[in-house]
Scaffold this motif. Structure first.
Motif, PDB file in Angstrom:
ATOM      1  N   SER A   1       5.987 -16.126  23.926  1.00  0.00           N
ATOM      2  CA  SER A   1       6.808 -16.229  25.126  1.00  0.00           C
ATOM      3  C   SER A   1       6.043 -16.912  26.252  1.00  0.00           C
ATOM      4  N   THR A   2       6.724 -17.785  26.990  1.00  0.00           N
ATOM      5  CA  THR A   2       6.073 -18.464  28.122  1.00  0.00           C
ATOM      6  C   THR A   2       5.700 -17.473  29.217  1.00  0.00           C
ATOM      7  N   GLY A   3       6.349 -16.314  29.222  1.00  0.00           N
ATOM      8  CA  GLY A   3       6.047 -15.308  30.228  1.00  0.00           C
ATOM      9  C   GLY A   3       4.974 -14.321  29.817  1.00  0.00           C
ATOM     10  N   SER A   4       4.446 -14.474  28.614  1.00  0.00           N
ATOM     11  CA  SER A   4       3.428 -13.535  28.132  1.00  0.00           C
ATOM     12  C   SER A   4       2.057 -13.874  28.701  1.00  0.00           C
ATOM     13  N   GLY A   5       1.187 -12.878  28.718  1.00  0.00           N
ATOM     14  CA  GLY A   5      -0.170 -13.120  29.191  1.00  0.00           C
ATOM     15  C   GLY A   5      -0.972 -14.008  28.268  1.00  0.00           C
ATOM     16  N   THR A   6      -0.513 -14.150  27.031  1.00  0.00           N
ATOM     17  CA  THR A   6      -1.213 -14.952  26.033  1.00  0.00           C
ATOM     18  C   THR A   6      -0.921 -16.438  26.159  1.00  0.00           C
ATOM     19  N   PHE A   7       0.211 -16.789  26.759  1.00  0.00           N
ATOM     20  CA  PHE A   7       0.681 -18.170  26.707  1.00  0.00           C
ATOM     21  C   PHE A   7      -0.328 -19.175  27.249  1.00  0.00           C
ATOM     22  N   LYS A   8      -0.967 -18.873  28.376  1.00  0.00           N
ATOM     23  CA  LYS A   8      -1.897 -19.858  28.948  1.00  0.00           C
ATOM     24  C   LYS A   8      -3.101 -20.079  28.042  1.00  0.00           C
ATOM     25  N   TYR A   9      -3.496 -19.035  27.296  1.00  0.00           N
ATOM     26  CA  TYR A   9      -4.628 -19.182  26.390  1.00  0.00           C
ATOM     27  C   TYR A   9      -4.235 -19.999  25.158  1.00  0.00           C
ATOM     28  N   VAL A  10      -3.037 -19.755  24.660  1.00  0.00           N
ATOM     29  CA  VAL A  10      -2.519 -20.541  23.535  1.00  0.00           C
ATOM     30  C   VAL A  10      -2.390 -22.004  23.953  1.00  0.00           C
ATOM     31  N   ALA A  11      -1.838 -22.234  25.143  1.00  0.00           N
ATOM     32  CA  ALA A  11      -1.662 -23.604  25.635  1.00  0.00           C
ATOM     33  C   ALA A  11      -3.000 -24.318  25.766  1.00  0.00           C
ATOM     34  N   TRP A  12      -3.998 -23.641  26.328  1.00  0.00           N
ATOM     35  CA  TRP A  12      -5.324 -24.248  26.488  1.00  0.00           C
ATOM     36  C   TRP A  12      -5.926 -24.603  25.140  1.00  0.00           C
ATOM     37  N   ALA A  13      -5.879 -23.666  24.195  1.00  0.00           N
ATOM     38  CA  ALA A  13      -6.488 -23.899  22.886  1.00  0.00           C
ATOM     39  C   ALA A  13      -5.771 -25.014  22.133  1.00  0.00           C
ATOM     40  N   TYR A  14      -4.459 -25.029  22.224  1.00  0.00           N
ATOM     41  CA  TYR A  14      -3.669 -26.053  21.531  1.00  0.00           C
ATOM     42  C   TYR A  14      -3.898 -27.428  22.163  1.00  0.00           C
ATOM     43  N   ASN A  15      -3.834 -27.505  23.475  1.00  0.00           N
ATOM     44  CA  ASN A  15      -4.009 -28.790  24.165  1.00  0.00           C
ATOM     45  C   ASN A  15      -5.419 -29.335  24.009  1.00  0.00           C
ATOM     46  N   SER A  16      -6.389 -28.443  23.848  1.00  0.00           N
ATOM     47  CA  SER A  16      -7.787 -28.858  23.665  1.00  0.00           C
ATOM     48  C   SER A  16      -8.084 -29.267  22.230  1.00  0.00           C
ATOM     49  N   GLY A  17      -7.115 -29.073  21.337  1.00  0.00           N
ATOM     50  CA  GLY A  17      -7.335 -29.427  19.933  1.00  0.00           C
ATOM     51  C   GLY A  17      -8.168 -28.410  19.184  1.00  0.00           C
ATOM     52  N   ILE A  18      -8.318 -27.208  19.735  1.00  0.00           N
ATOM     53  CA  ILE A  18      -9.156 -26.182  19.109  1.00  0.00           C
ATOM     54  C   ILE A  18      -8.376 -25.394  18.067  1.00  0.00           C
ATOM     55  N   VAL A  19      -7.129 -25.102  18.373  1.00  0.00           N
ATOM     56  CA  VAL A  19      -6.288 -24.301  17.494  1.00  0.00           C
ATOM     57  C   VAL A  19      -4.942 -24.988  17.317  1.00  0.00           C
ATOM     58  N   LYS A  20      -4.454 -25.032  16.100  1.00  0.00           N
ATOM     59  CA  LYS A  20      -3.140 -25.578  15.824  1.00  0.00           C
ATOM     60  C   LYS A  20      -2.176 -24.435  15.522  1.00  0.00           C
TER      61      LYS A  20
END
Length: 222
Positions: A53-72
């Motif tokens: 969920s975009t409103g979850s506390g996890t979203f910004k961490y998922v976004a950072w990892a995905y955008n950085s190419g660290i996690v798919k």
């Protein structure tokens, strides 16, 4: 930042970053040879993952990892935040964080890590750097899960095993004899992770993908 200059009135951002971004547009007058004023900004949140969920506390961490190419994602539309992370996957994430160093000339001592595996180079690098050890002299167990204690120990090694002094241990389930003892104290002292309560760290609990990207974000922004 100028994203694109196009003819016509439509444009699709083919590779948007996960997260929130603001867009503005302006027109160019061919006859007058001048740019018009920018439009008001339009804020858009892009999230391809139906299970985050975009409103979850996890979203910004998922976004950072995905955008950085660290996690798919585990698919084009899922991240599987509650799934356990494997040793092979974690080695690959750390390798990507390190900038994918050259592993030419490194030998693989593990019979269960094949050259065709996506984490092959990552395991060679992590083992060579002393970040991750094998389960034995000849096995790595790439499909095995990683625990909270193991995660902070690997991050502690990757950080160069900083000195830990003057840090009290609040956790009754982390003993001075544990291999991850100093790593836990370091991780908590620098804000990489917290306990699961004021007095417990739960070091033997498997680390999920959502917890892991949170750890990595905090480590990467130290």
């Amino acid at each position: 930042m100028t994203l694109a200059t196009v003819a016509g009135t439509e444009y699709t951002d083919a590779s948007p970053l996960v997260g929130t971004a603001s867009y503005r547009v302006r027109a160019y007058d061919d006859d007058g040879g001048a740019w018009g004023a920018y439009s008001s900004s339009k804020t858009v949140t892009y999230n391809p993952f139906t299970d985050v969920s975009t409103g979850s506390g996890t979203f910004k961490y998922v976004a950072w990892a995905y955008n950085s190419g660290i996690v798919k994602g585990t698919s084009a539309t899922t991240f599987s935040p509650s799934a356990d992370c494997t040793r092979g996957q974690f080695a690959l994430m750390l390798y990507r964080m390190a900038g994918r160093p050259d592993v030419t000339g490194l030998a693989c001592p593990f019979t269960d890590v094949k050259a065709s595996a996506p984490y092959y180079g990552a395991v060679l690098w992590a083992y060579d750097q002393g970040v991750i050890k094998g389960r034995s002299g000849t096995t790595f167990d790439p499909s095995g899960s990683v625990t909270r204690g193991q995660i902070v120990l690997m991050l502690y090694r990757m950080a160069g095993k900083p000195a830990v002094s003057g840090v009290d241990n609040p956790f009754k389930d982390v003993k001075a004899s544990d291999s991850y003892y100093r790593a836990v104290l370091w991780a908590v002292s620098v804000g990489v992770t917290n306990g699961t309560s004021a007095t417990t760290f739960t070091p033997d609990k498997n680390c999920t993908r959502s917890q892991l990207v949170t750890f990595l974000y905090r480590y990467g922004t130290l």
